[in-house]
Design an enzyme around this catalytic site. Sequence first.
Site, PDB file in Angstrom:
ATOM      1  N   GLN A 272       7.604  26.278  28.315  1.00  0.00           N
ATOM      2  CA  GLN A 272       8.118  27.618  28.710  1.00  0.00           C
ATOM      3  C   GLN A 272       8.259  28.572  27.757  1.00  0.00           C
ATOM      4  O   GLN A 272       7.780  29.667  27.706  1.00  0.00           O
ATOM      5  CB  GLN A 272       9.440  27.528  29.755  1.00  0.00           C
ATOM      6  CG  GLN A 272       9.740  28.726  30.306  1.00  0.00           C
ATOM      7  CD  GLN A 272      10.908  28.583  31.419  1.00  0.00           C
ATOM      8  OE1 GLN A 272      10.542  28.610  32.563  1.00  0.00           O
ATOM      9  NE2 GLN A 272      12.263  28.622  31.009  1.00  0.00           N
TER      10      GLN A 272
ATOM     11  N   GLY B 170      23.827  23.299  29.177  1.00  0.00           N
ATOM     12  CA  GLY B 170      22.802  24.145  28.660  1.00  0.00           C
ATOM     13  C   GLY B 170      22.770  25.453  28.870  1.00  0.00           C
ATOM     14  O   GLY B 170      22.459  26.364  27.905  1.00  0.00           O
ATOM     15  N   HIS B 171      22.998  25.777  30.079  1.00  0.00           N
ATOM     16  CA  HIS B 171      23.003  27.454  30.407  1.00  0.00           C
ATOM     17  C   HIS B 171      24.018  28.072  29.595  1.00  0.00           C
ATOM     18  O   HIS B 171      24.077  29.194  29.136  1.00  0.00           O
ATOM     19  CB  HIS B 171      23.286  27.499  31.732  1.00  0.00           C
ATOM     20  CG  HIS B 171      22.150  27.162  32.648  1.00  0.00           C
ATOM     21  ND1 HIS B 171      22.512  25.881  33.591  1.00  0.00           N
ATOM     22  CD2 HIS B 171      21.093  27.502  32.736  1.00  0.00           C
ATOM     23  CE1 HIS B 171      21.145  25.825  34.297  1.00  0.00           C
ATOM     24  NE2 HIS B 171      20.432  26.499  33.865  1.00  0.00           N
TER      25      HIS B 171
ATOM     26  N   ARG C 262      18.661  19.755  37.668  1.00  0.00           N
ATOM     27  CA  ARG C 262      17.850  18.458  38.544  1.00  0.00           C
ATOM     28  C   ARG C 262      18.850  17.092  38.572  1.00  0.00           C
ATOM     29  O   ARG C 262      18.531  16.069  39.360  1.00  0.00           O
ATOM     30  CB  ARG C 262      16.571  18.386  38.231  1.00  0.00           C
ATOM     31  CG  ARG C 262      15.751  19.432  38.762  1.00  0.00           C
ATOM     32  CD  ARG C 262      14.272  19.299  38.905  1.00  0.00           C
ATOM     33  NE  ARG C 262      13.486  20.197  39.443  1.00  0.00           N
ATOM     34  CZ  ARG C 262      12.889  21.381  38.894  1.00  0.00           C
ATOM     35  NH1 ARG C 262      13.051  21.576  37.587  1.00  0.00           N
ATOM     36  NH2 ARG C 262      12.020  22.285  39.554  1.00  0.00           N
TER      37      ARG C 262
ATOM     38  N   LEU D  35      24.383  25.676  37.049  1.00  0.00           N
ATOM     39  CA  LEU D  35      24.837  26.086  35.893  1.00  0.00           C
ATOM     40  C   LEU D  35      25.509  24.609  35.213  1.00  0.00           C
ATOM     41  O   LEU D  35      26.127  23.876  35.891  1.00  0.00           O
ATOM     42  CB  LEU D  35      25.803  27.144  35.224  1.00  0.00           C
ATOM     43  CG  LEU D  35      25.275  28.662  35.879  1.00  0.00           C
ATOM     44  CD1 LEU D  35      26.312  29.548  35.494  1.00  0.00           C
ATOM     45  CD2 LEU D  35      23.700  28.847  35.646  1.00  0.00           C
TER      46      LEU D  35
HETATM   47  O1  PAF Z   1      13.910  28.116  33.212  1.00  0.00           O
HETATM   48  C1  PAF Z   1      14.121  28.578  34.392  1.00  0.00           C
HETATM   49  O2  PAF Z   1      15.495  28.191  34.919  1.00  0.00           O
HETATM   50  C2  PAF Z   1      13.127  29.415  35.142  1.00  0.00           C
HETATM   51  O3  PAF Z   1      11.899  29.092  34.841  1.00  0.00           O
HETATM   52  C3  PAF Z   1      13.363  30.804  34.760  1.00  0.00           C
HETATM   53  C4  PAF Z   1      13.007  31.264  33.156  1.00  0.00           C
HETATM   54  C5  PAF Z   1      14.801  31.316  35.146  1.00  0.00           C
HETATM   55  C6  PAF Z   1      12.407  31.528  35.542  1.00  0.00           C
HETATM   56  O4  PAF Z   1      12.618  31.475  36.934  1.00  0.00           O
END
Ligand code: PAF
Length: 284
Positions: A154, A37-38, A188, A34
């Site tokens: 995404q 951003g999270h 990353r 984490l």
């Molecule tokens: O964005 C991410 O971390 C991943 O693509 C997710 C949405 C948790 C799906 O594994």
Amino acid sequence: MTRIIETIEEMREWSASLRAEGKTIGYVPTMGYLHEGHLALVAEAHRVSDVVVMSIFVNPTQFGPNEDFDSYPRDLPRDAALAADAGVDCIFAPSTEEMYPADGGIRIVPGPIAQQMCGASRPTHFDGVLQVLLKLFNIVSPTDAFFGLKDAQQVAVVETFVRDFNVPVRIHRVPIVRERDGLAKSSRNVHLTEQERKEAPAIYRALQAGKEALETGMSPHEVKRQVATEIERDTSGTIDYVELLDYPSLGEPTEDRERILACAVQFPTVRLIDNVIIKGSEQR
Ligand code: PAF
């Protein structure tokens, strides 16, 4: 106290009991390691929901054969402490065996929206993302789910999937959180070398300059070329793509509608993505 749940059955039972009490469940899907951003997703989830559930699961089906699944950073005790500080009520952290005990071979094929940008060089990535998200939505049963705009493609793919398949969850977009020097926060980033870390903010600088150039009349083709040239000049990374598309349809861009200027840059062991959103003339 943050509850940690590892089985699908327990997660389902807990969720059902909350729903029975009339509580709304805000859900933050993550692959762990984490960062702020999270935590911004968690803060937004708290703002709109009674209870916040975070999943931490590095999903093997969204990684290609030569990608970084094995080296993806993992540290559940560290994540659990950060989630607890942020007031997360429950972490769902299943094992791979729990999530994928068998493979019946059925896949979700997201179509053209997933074929350009990241999908061009990661052809099965979004199939895997939708596969795991459908499973997680069915297990966690959230009322609302929160996604960061760093992964803007995404977000677009998930919104389209949820709309087209009537998945009963509201999707929320949360703005990108950046380091002080502009680099978009990412799990990353820890794998960048010292030199690559120094170079990486050039990506956002180039995107911002591209956005300004577009707003002052430069053609989309020239803007993309300028962004690529600046990134190639200022970093040792290799450009995977620089794209300018309509957002969120990812179709042909037009000046009156919202657009995304996005890129992916491959360093030897890390692939970085970033983007800026440009308001359309209708929205200004
Ligand atoms: O964005 C991410 O971390 C991943 O693509 C997710 C949405 C948790 C799906 O594994």
